[in-house]
Design an enzyme around this catalytic site. Structure first.
Site, short mmCIF file in Angstrom:
data_model
loop_
_atom_site.label_atom_id
_atom_site.label_comp_id
_atom_site.label_asym_id
_atom_site.label_seq_id
_atom_site.Cartn_x
_atom_site.Cartn_y
_atom_site.Cartn_z
N GLU A 1 0.06 -1.36 5.66
CA GLU A 1 1.12 -0.94 6.58
C GLU A 1 1.01 0.54 6.91
OE1 GLU A 1 5.24 0.53 7.69
OE2 GLU A 1 3.87 1.15 6.09
N ASP B 1 0.82 -1.21 0.00
CA ASP B 1 0.00 0.00 0.00
C ASP B 1 0.85 1.25 0.00
OD1 ASP B 1 0.79 -0.65 2.71
OD2 ASP B 1 -0.67 0.83 3.43
#
Length: 415
Positions: free
Chosen positions: A180, A85
Protein backbone atom coordinates in the site's frame (compact mmCIF):
# COMPACT_ATOMS: atom_id res chain seq x y z
CA UNK A 1 -18.43 -5.58 24.13
CA UNK A 2 -18.32 -7.90 27.10
CA UNK A 3 -16.66 -6.23 30.08
CA UNK A 4 -14.88 -9.52 30.77
CA UNK A 5 -13.16 -9.63 27.38
CA UNK A 6 -9.38 -9.37 27.47
CA UNK A 7 -8.37 -7.43 24.37
CA UNK A 8 -5.61 -9.02 22.30
CA UNK A 9 -4.97 -5.99 20.10
CA UNK A 10 -1.99 -4.64 22.05
CA UNK A 11 -0.16 -7.97 22.36
CA UNK A 12 -0.75 -8.65 18.68
CA UNK A 13 0.48 -5.22 17.70
CA UNK A 14 3.65 -5.56 19.75
CA UNK A 15 4.32 -8.86 18.00
CA UNK A 16 3.56 -7.68 14.47
CA UNK A 17 5.72 -4.54 14.52
CA UNK A 18 8.89 -6.55 15.15
CA UNK A 19 8.48 -8.18 11.71
CA UNK A 20 10.15 -6.08 9.01
CA UNK A 21 7.63 -5.54 6.19
CA UNK A 22 9.01 -2.43 4.50
CA UNK A 23 7.98 -2.13 0.84
CA UNK A 24 10.25 -0.91 -1.96
CA UNK A 25 9.08 1.68 -4.52
CA UNK A 26 11.95 0.78 -6.89
CA UNK A 27 11.13 -2.91 -7.05
CA UNK A 28 9.37 -4.41 -10.08
CA UNK A 29 8.26 -7.57 -8.25
CA UNK A 30 4.94 -8.10 -6.48
CA UNK A 31 4.95 -7.87 -3.61
CA UNK A 32 7.84 -5.45 -3.84
CA UNK A 33 9.61 -7.24 -0.96
CA UNK A 34 9.23 -10.92 -0.07
CA UNK A 35 9.58 -10.18 3.64
CA UNK A 36 6.05 -8.81 3.69
CA UNK A 37 4.89 -12.41 3.40
CA UNK A 38 6.56 -13.18 6.75
CA UNK A 39 3.80 -11.26 8.50
CA UNK A 40 1.19 -12.71 6.14
CA UNK A 41 2.18 -16.26 7.11
CA UNK A 42 1.93 -15.44 10.82
CA UNK A 43 -1.52 -13.91 10.37
CA UNK A 44 -2.75 -16.99 8.54
CA UNK A 45 -1.43 -19.23 11.32
CA UNK A 46 -3.17 -17.15 13.98
CA UNK A 47 -6.46 -17.02 12.06
CA UNK A 48 -6.45 -20.77 11.50
CA UNK A 49 -5.59 -21.39 15.15
CA UNK A 50 -8.65 -19.28 16.06
CA UNK A 51 -10.84 -21.57 13.95
CA UNK A 52 -11.02 -19.51 10.75
CA UNK A 53 -10.14 -22.44 8.54
CA UNK A 54 -10.14 -20.77 5.12
CA UNK A 55 -7.43 -18.22 5.99
CA UNK A 56 -4.77 -18.22 3.27
CA UNK A 57 -1.80 -16.29 1.91
CA UNK A 58 -1.67 -16.19 -1.90
CA UNK A 59 1.37 -15.88 -4.16
CA UNK A 60 0.96 -12.09 -4.39
CA UNK A 61 1.12 -11.65 -0.63
CA UNK A 62 -2.60 -11.09 0.07
CA UNK A 63 -4.20 -12.66 3.13
CA UNK A 64 -7.86 -13.67 2.75
CA UNK A 65 -10.12 -15.07 5.46
CA UNK A 66 -13.83 -15.42 6.26
CA UNK A 67 -15.88 -15.14 9.42
CA UNK A 68 -19.11 -16.88 8.38
CA UNK A 69 -22.52 -15.31 8.86
CA UNK A 70 -24.54 -16.42 11.87
CA UNK A 71 -27.81 -14.72 10.89
CA UNK A 72 -30.69 -15.83 8.72
CA UNK A 73 -30.89 -12.34 7.20
CA UNK A 74 -29.44 -11.46 3.82
CA UNK A 75 -26.69 -9.09 4.96
CA UNK A 76 -24.15 -7.45 2.60
CA UNK A 77 -20.73 -9.05 2.86
CA UNK A 78 -18.41 -6.66 4.70
CA UNK A 79 -14.67 -6.60 4.12
CA UNK A 80 -12.26 -5.15 6.70
CA UNK A 81 -8.88 -4.32 5.16
CA UNK A 82 -5.48 -3.17 6.39
CA UNK A 83 -2.05 -3.18 4.79
CA UNK A 84 0.91 -5.12 6.12
CA UNK A 85 3.78 -3.10 4.65
CA UNK A 86 5.52 -0.14 6.25
CA UNK A 87 6.73 2.98 4.51
CA UNK A 88 10.10 3.23 2.73
CA UNK A 89 10.66 6.67 4.33
CA UNK A 90 12.18 5.29 7.53
CA UNK A 91 13.80 2.00 8.52
CA UNK A 92 11.52 -0.81 9.64
CA UNK A 93 14.35 -3.19 10.53
CA UNK A 94 14.82 -4.12 14.16
CA UNK A 95 11.78 -2.30 15.52
CA UNK A 96 11.78 -2.32 19.33
CA UNK A 97 8.34 -1.23 20.57
CA UNK A 98 8.11 0.43 23.98
CA UNK A 99 4.95 0.74 26.07
CA UNK A 100 4.70 3.96 28.07
CA UNK A 101 1.99 3.18 30.64
CA UNK A 102 -0.38 5.90 31.83
CA UNK A 103 1.13 8.67 29.70
CA UNK A 104 1.74 11.72 31.93
CA UNK A 105 1.67 14.50 29.34
CA UNK A 106 5.43 15.03 29.19
CA UNK A 107 7.69 14.85 26.14
CA UNK A 108 8.71 11.28 25.34
CA UNK A 109 12.48 10.75 24.90
CA UNK A 110 13.22 7.66 22.83
CA UNK A 111 16.03 5.74 24.56
CA UNK A 112 18.05 4.38 21.63
CA UNK A 113 18.51 7.91 20.26
CA UNK A 114 17.80 10.56 22.92
CA UNK A 115 17.83 13.21 20.18
CA UNK A 116 14.52 11.75 19.07
CA UNK A 117 11.89 13.38 21.27
CA UNK A 118 8.13 13.14 20.75
CA UNK A 119 7.18 16.63 21.89
CA UNK A 120 3.73 17.56 23.08
CA UNK A 121 3.93 20.85 21.20
CA UNK A 122 4.54 18.98 17.92
CA UNK A 123 1.83 16.39 18.54
CA UNK A 124 -1.16 18.13 20.18
CA UNK A 125 -3.23 14.94 20.00
CA UNK A 126 -1.11 13.66 22.89
CA UNK A 127 -2.97 16.11 25.15
CA UNK A 128 -6.04 13.92 24.66
CA UNK A 129 -4.07 10.78 25.50
CA UNK A 130 -2.94 11.64 29.01
CA UNK A 131 -3.60 8.53 31.09
CA UNK A 132 -3.53 6.22 28.06
CA UNK A 133 -0.87 3.60 27.44
CA UNK A 134 1.25 4.85 24.53
CA UNK A 135 3.41 2.65 22.31
CA UNK A 136 6.43 4.11 20.50
CA UNK A 137 9.52 2.76 18.78
CA UNK A 138 12.92 3.09 20.44
CA UNK A 139 14.31 5.96 18.36
CA UNK A 140 16.14 4.33 15.45
CA UNK A 141 13.19 3.07 13.37
CA UNK A 142 9.59 3.83 12.63
CA UNK A 143 7.05 1.97 14.77
CA UNK A 144 4.83 0.47 12.08
CA UNK A 145 1.50 1.57 13.55
CA UNK A 146 0.76 2.48 9.93
CA UNK A 147 -0.79 0.05 9.39
CA UNK A 148 -0.06 -2.78 11.80
CA UNK A 149 -2.42 -1.07 14.22
CA UNK A 150 -5.15 -1.73 11.64
CA UNK A 151 -3.99 -5.32 11.20
CA UNK A 152 -4.04 -5.94 14.97
CA UNK A 153 -7.49 -4.36 15.30
CA UNK A 154 -9.00 -6.59 12.61
CA UNK A 155 -7.32 -9.64 14.13
CA UNK A 156 -8.77 -8.80 17.56
CA UNK A 157 -12.19 -8.31 15.96
CA UNK A 158 -11.93 -11.81 14.50
CA UNK A 159 -10.84 -13.19 17.86
CA UNK A 160 -13.77 -11.54 19.64
CA UNK A 161 -16.40 -12.69 17.15
CA UNK A 162 -15.13 -16.28 17.26
CA UNK A 163 -15.25 -16.23 21.07
CA UNK A 164 -18.67 -14.55 21.17
CA UNK A 165 -21.04 -16.33 18.78
CA UNK A 166 -23.96 -14.49 20.41
CA UNK A 167 -22.89 -11.39 18.43
CA UNK A 168 -25.12 -11.60 15.35
CA UNK A 169 -23.57 -10.53 12.04
CA UNK A 170 -23.41 -11.27 8.37
CA UNK A 171 -20.46 -12.70 6.45
CA UNK A 172 -17.22 -10.84 7.12
CA UNK A 173 -14.23 -10.98 4.83
CA UNK A 174 -10.76 -10.15 6.12
CA UNK A 175 -8.17 -8.76 3.72
CA UNK A 176 -4.56 -7.85 4.45
CA UNK A 177 -2.64 -6.28 1.57
CA UNK A 178 1.03 -5.71 0.69
CA UNK A 179 2.57 -2.65 -0.97
CA UNK A 180 0.00 0.00 0.00
CA UNK A 181 2.79 2.41 0.89
CA UNK A 182 4.17 2.28 -2.65
CA UNK A 183 0.74 2.76 -4.26
CA UNK A 184 0.24 -0.83 -5.44
CA UNK A 185 -1.77 -2.31 -2.59
CA UNK A 186 -4.68 -3.74 -4.61
CA UNK A 187 -2.92 -4.09 -7.94
CA UNK A 188 -3.11 -7.90 -7.95
CA UNK A 189 -6.21 -8.31 -5.80
CA UNK A 190 -8.71 -10.95 -6.91
CA UNK A 191 -12.01 -9.11 -6.48
CA UNK A 192 -14.09 -12.15 -7.38
CA UNK A 193 -12.30 -14.21 -4.78
CA UNK A 194 -12.75 -11.47 -2.18
CA UNK A 195 -16.49 -11.50 -2.83
CA UNK A 196 -17.41 -8.48 -0.69
CA UNK A 197 -20.20 -5.93 -1.16
CA UNK A 198 -18.83 -3.11 1.02
CA UNK A 199 -15.51 -2.50 2.72
CA UNK A 200 -13.76 -0.45 5.37
CA UNK A 201 -10.04 0.15 5.58
CA UNK A 202 -8.53 0.54 9.06
CA UNK A 203 -5.82 3.12 8.37
CA UNK A 204 -6.85 6.48 9.88
CA UNK A 205 -5.50 8.31 12.90
CA UNK A 206 -7.25 9.97 15.84
CA UNK A 207 -9.99 8.11 17.69
CA UNK A 208 -13.30 8.81 15.99
CA UNK A 209 -11.81 9.52 12.58
CA UNK A 210 -13.94 8.59 9.59
CA UNK A 211 -12.51 9.47 6.20
CA UNK A 212 -14.72 9.32 3.15
CA UNK A 213 -12.82 11.57 0.77
CA UNK A 214 -9.18 11.73 -0.27
CA UNK A 215 -6.88 13.33 -2.80
CA UNK A 216 -7.20 12.38 -6.41
CA UNK A 217 -3.69 11.57 -7.55
CA UNK A 218 -1.56 11.41 -10.69
CA UNK A 219 2.10 10.74 -11.22
CA UNK A 220 3.85 12.94 -13.77
CA UNK A 221 7.31 12.56 -15.32
CA UNK A 222 9.02 15.33 -17.29
CA UNK A 223 12.09 14.47 -19.38
CA UNK A 224 14.49 17.23 -20.40
CA UNK A 225 16.74 16.44 -23.37
CA UNK A 226 19.94 18.39 -23.85
CA UNK A 227 22.85 18.11 -26.26
CA UNK A 228 25.98 16.30 -25.16
CA UNK A 229 29.45 17.45 -26.15
CA UNK A 230 32.93 16.98 -24.75
CA UNK A 231 33.27 19.63 -22.05
CA UNK A 232 36.68 20.61 -23.40
CA UNK A 233 35.15 21.70 -26.69
CA UNK A 234 31.54 22.32 -25.69
CA UNK A 235 31.32 26.06 -26.41
CA UNK A 236 28.31 26.74 -28.60
CA UNK A 237 27.43 23.04 -28.67
CA UNK A 238 26.49 21.66 -25.26
CA UNK A 239 23.04 22.10 -23.77
CA UNK A 240 23.15 20.67 -20.25
CA UNK A 241 19.86 18.93 -19.42
CA UNK A 242 20.63 19.05 -15.69
CA UNK A 243 20.80 22.84 -15.81
CA UNK A 244 17.55 22.97 -17.78
CA UNK A 245 15.88 20.80 -15.15
CA UNK A 246 17.35 22.88 -12.34
CA UNK A 247 16.01 26.10 -13.80
CA UNK A 248 12.63 24.47 -14.29
CA UNK A 249 12.53 23.45 -10.62
CA UNK A 250 13.39 27.01 -9.59
CA UNK A 251 10.22 28.23 -11.33
CA UNK A 252 7.83 26.02 -9.36
CA UNK A 253 5.35 27.96 -7.21
CA UNK A 254 6.73 28.62 -3.73
CA UNK A 255 3.76 30.29 -2.03
CA UNK A 256 1.09 27.91 -3.33
CA UNK A 257 0.69 24.44 -4.86
CA UNK A 258 3.48 22.98 -2.71
CA UNK A 259 3.03 20.49 0.18
CA UNK A 260 4.96 22.72 2.57
CA UNK A 261 2.51 25.65 2.15
CA UNK A 262 -0.84 23.90 1.64
CA UNK A 263 -3.40 22.31 3.93
CA UNK A 264 -7.04 21.25 4.09
CA UNK A 265 -8.45 20.90 0.59
CA UNK A 266 -5.62 22.69 -1.19
CA UNK A 267 -3.88 20.64 -3.88
CA UNK A 268 -0.21 20.61 -4.83
CA UNK A 269 2.49 19.54 -7.26
CA UNK A 270 5.49 17.92 -5.61
CA UNK A 271 8.82 16.89 -7.17
CA UNK A 272 9.85 13.60 -5.57
CA UNK A 273 12.85 12.46 -7.59
CA UNK A 274 15.37 13.85 -10.09
CA UNK A 275 17.92 11.84 -12.03
CA UNK A 276 20.00 12.03 -15.17
CA UNK A 277 23.07 13.59 -16.73
CA UNK A 278 23.94 16.42 -19.08
CA UNK A 279 22.24 14.69 -22.01
CA UNK A 280 18.94 13.79 -20.34
CA UNK A 281 17.41 14.68 -16.98
CA UNK A 282 14.16 13.38 -15.52
CA UNK A 283 11.99 14.98 -12.85
CA UNK A 284 9.23 12.90 -11.24
CA UNK A 285 6.19 14.53 -9.63
CA UNK A 286 3.17 13.57 -7.64
CA UNK A 287 0.13 15.75 -8.42
CA UNK A 288 -2.73 15.97 -5.89
CA UNK A 289 -6.13 17.64 -5.56
CA UNK A 290 -9.53 16.80 -4.10
CA UNK A 291 -11.14 18.06 -7.30
CA UNK A 292 -10.11 15.53 -9.95
CA UNK A 293 -10.63 18.04 -12.77
CA UNK A 294 -7.97 20.30 -11.27
CA UNK A 295 -5.26 17.68 -11.71
CA UNK A 296 -5.23 18.57 -15.41
CA UNK A 297 -4.78 22.25 -14.53
CA UNK A 298 -1.79 21.49 -12.31
CA UNK A 299 -0.24 19.26 -14.98
CA UNK A 300 -0.75 21.95 -17.61
CA UNK A 301 1.12 24.40 -15.37
CA UNK A 302 4.08 22.02 -15.16
CA UNK A 303 4.08 21.54 -18.92
CA UNK A 304 3.92 25.30 -19.45
CA UNK A 305 6.87 25.93 -17.13
CA UNK A 306 8.89 23.17 -18.82
CA UNK A 307 8.15 24.59 -22.26
CA UNK A 308 9.10 28.08 -21.06
CA UNK A 309 12.48 26.90 -19.79
CA UNK A 310 13.26 24.87 -22.92
CA UNK A 311 12.79 27.97 -25.05
CA UNK A 312 15.68 29.58 -23.16
CA UNK A 313 18.00 26.75 -24.21
CA UNK A 314 18.02 26.39 -28.02
CA UNK A 315 18.35 22.73 -28.95
CA UNK A 316 16.78 21.46 -25.71
CA UNK A 317 13.38 19.78 -25.66
CA UNK A 318 11.00 18.27 -23.14
CA UNK A 319 8.43 15.50 -23.06
CA UNK A 320 5.79 14.50 -20.52
CA UNK A 321 4.12 11.39 -19.18
CA UNK A 322 1.10 11.33 -16.85
CA UNK A 323 -0.12 8.22 -15.02
CA UNK A 324 -3.32 7.97 -13.01
CA UNK A 325 -2.65 6.74 -9.47
CA UNK A 326 -5.96 6.92 -7.59
CA UNK A 327 -9.11 9.02 -7.36
CA UNK A 328 -11.22 10.64 -4.64
CA UNK A 329 -13.35 7.93 -3.00
CA UNK A 330 -16.06 10.56 -2.39
CA UNK A 331 -17.02 10.27 -6.06
CA UNK A 332 -18.15 6.70 -5.31
CA UNK A 333 -19.21 6.89 -1.66
CA UNK A 334 -21.66 9.72 -2.25
CA UNK A 335 -23.81 7.15 -4.05
CA UNK A 336 -23.70 4.77 -1.04
CA UNK A 337 -24.54 6.95 1.98
CA UNK A 338 -25.51 3.99 4.18
CA UNK A 339 -21.90 2.77 4.33
CA UNK A 340 -20.74 5.99 5.94
CA UNK A 341 -23.91 6.39 8.04
CA UNK A 342 -23.44 3.03 9.79
CA UNK A 343 -19.80 3.89 10.52
CA UNK A 344 -20.78 7.27 11.95
CA UNK A 345 -23.35 5.64 14.23
CA UNK A 346 -20.87 3.03 15.45
CA UNK A 347 -18.25 5.70 16.22
CA UNK A 348 -20.76 7.93 18.05
CA UNK A 349 -21.72 5.04 20.32
CA UNK A 350 -18.16 3.89 21.07
CA UNK A 351 -16.07 7.08 20.94
CA UNK A 352 -18.64 9.86 21.23
CA UNK A 353 -17.34 12.22 18.56
CA UNK A 354 -16.99 11.61 14.83
CA UNK A 355 -14.01 13.35 13.23
CA UNK A 356 -14.60 13.69 9.49
CA UNK A 357 -11.63 15.14 7.66
CA UNK A 358 -10.48 14.75 4.06
CA UNK A 359 -7.38 12.59 3.62
CA UNK A 360 -4.44 14.49 2.19
CA UNK A 361 -3.22 11.24 0.72
CA UNK A 362 -4.69 7.95 -0.40
CA UNK A 363 -5.58 4.51 0.92
CA UNK A 364 -6.31 1.10 -0.52
CA UNK A 365 -9.92 2.13 -0.01
CA UNK A 366 -9.69 4.80 -2.68
CA UNK A 367 -8.70 2.28 -5.32
CA UNK A 368 -11.12 -0.35 -4.00
CA UNK A 369 -13.96 2.15 -4.31
CA UNK A 370 -13.27 2.56 -8.02
CA UNK A 371 -12.92 -1.21 -8.42
CA UNK A 372 -16.56 -1.60 -7.39
CA UNK A 373 -16.10 -1.96 -3.62
CA UNK A 374 -17.12 1.27 -1.82
CA UNK A 375 -14.67 1.72 1.03
CA UNK A 376 -14.24 4.55 3.56
CA UNK A 377 -11.42 4.63 6.13
CA UNK A 378 -11.75 4.18 9.91
CA UNK A 379 -9.51 5.14 12.83
CA UNK A 380 -6.76 3.07 14.42
CA UNK A 381 -4.99 5.66 16.62
CA UNK A 382 -1.81 5.64 14.50
CA UNK A 383 -0.01 9.00 14.63
CA UNK A 384 3.19 10.70 13.33
CA UNK A 385 3.25 8.29 10.42
CA UNK A 386 6.40 7.26 8.50
CA UNK A 387 8.72 8.65 11.16
CA UNK A 388 10.75 7.68 14.21
CA UNK A 389 8.18 9.61 16.27
CA UNK A 390 5.30 7.34 15.31
CA UNK A 391 3.05 6.37 18.22
CA UNK A 392 -0.29 4.78 19.02
CA UNK A 393 -2.56 4.60 22.05
CA UNK A 394 -3.54 1.11 23.18
CA UNK A 395 -6.91 2.49 24.27
CA UNK A 396 -7.50 3.97 20.80
CA UNK A 397 -6.90 0.56 19.24
CA UNK A 398 -9.31 -1.00 21.71
CA UNK A 399 -11.96 1.61 20.87
CA UNK A 400 -11.50 0.74 17.22
CA UNK A 401 -12.16 -2.94 17.99
CA UNK A 402 -15.33 -1.88 19.87
CA UNK A 403 -16.40 0.18 16.86
CA UNK A 404 -16.04 -2.73 14.44
CA UNK A 405 -17.97 -5.09 16.71
CA UNK A 406 -20.84 -2.62 16.83
CA UNK A 407 -20.57 -1.85 13.11
CA UNK A 408 -21.13 -5.45 12.02
CA UNK A 409 -24.18 -5.60 14.30
CA UNK A 410 -25.61 -2.39 12.82
CA UNK A 411 -25.32 -3.86 9.32
CA UNK A 412 -27.15 -6.99 10.44
CA UNK A 413 -29.87 -5.08 12.27
CA UNK A 414 -30.45 -2.79 9.30
CA UNK A 415 -30.71 -5.59 6.74
Amino acid sequence: MSSLYQYTVASRFLRYVTIDTQSDPRSNSFPSTEKQKDLGRLLVEELQAAGISDAELDDHGYVYATIPSNTEKDVPVICFCSHMDTAPDCSGTGVKPIVHPRYDGKDIVLPDDPAQVIRLEDHPYLKEKIGDDIITASGTTLLGADDKAGVAIIMDLANYLVMHPEIIHGTIRILFTPDEEVGRGVEKLDMKKLGADVAYTLDAGEAGSLEDENFSADGMIIHFHGIMAHPGSAKGKMVNALKVAGEFLSLLPKEKLAPEVTEGREGFVHPVHISGNAEKATVEFIVRDFDTARLGEHEFLLQHLADEVVLRYPGARSEYQVREQYRNMKEVLQHHPQIVAYAEEAIRRTVGTVRKLPIRGGTDGARLSFMGLPCPNLFTGEMALHSKHEFVSIQDMQRSVDTLVLLVQLWEQGS
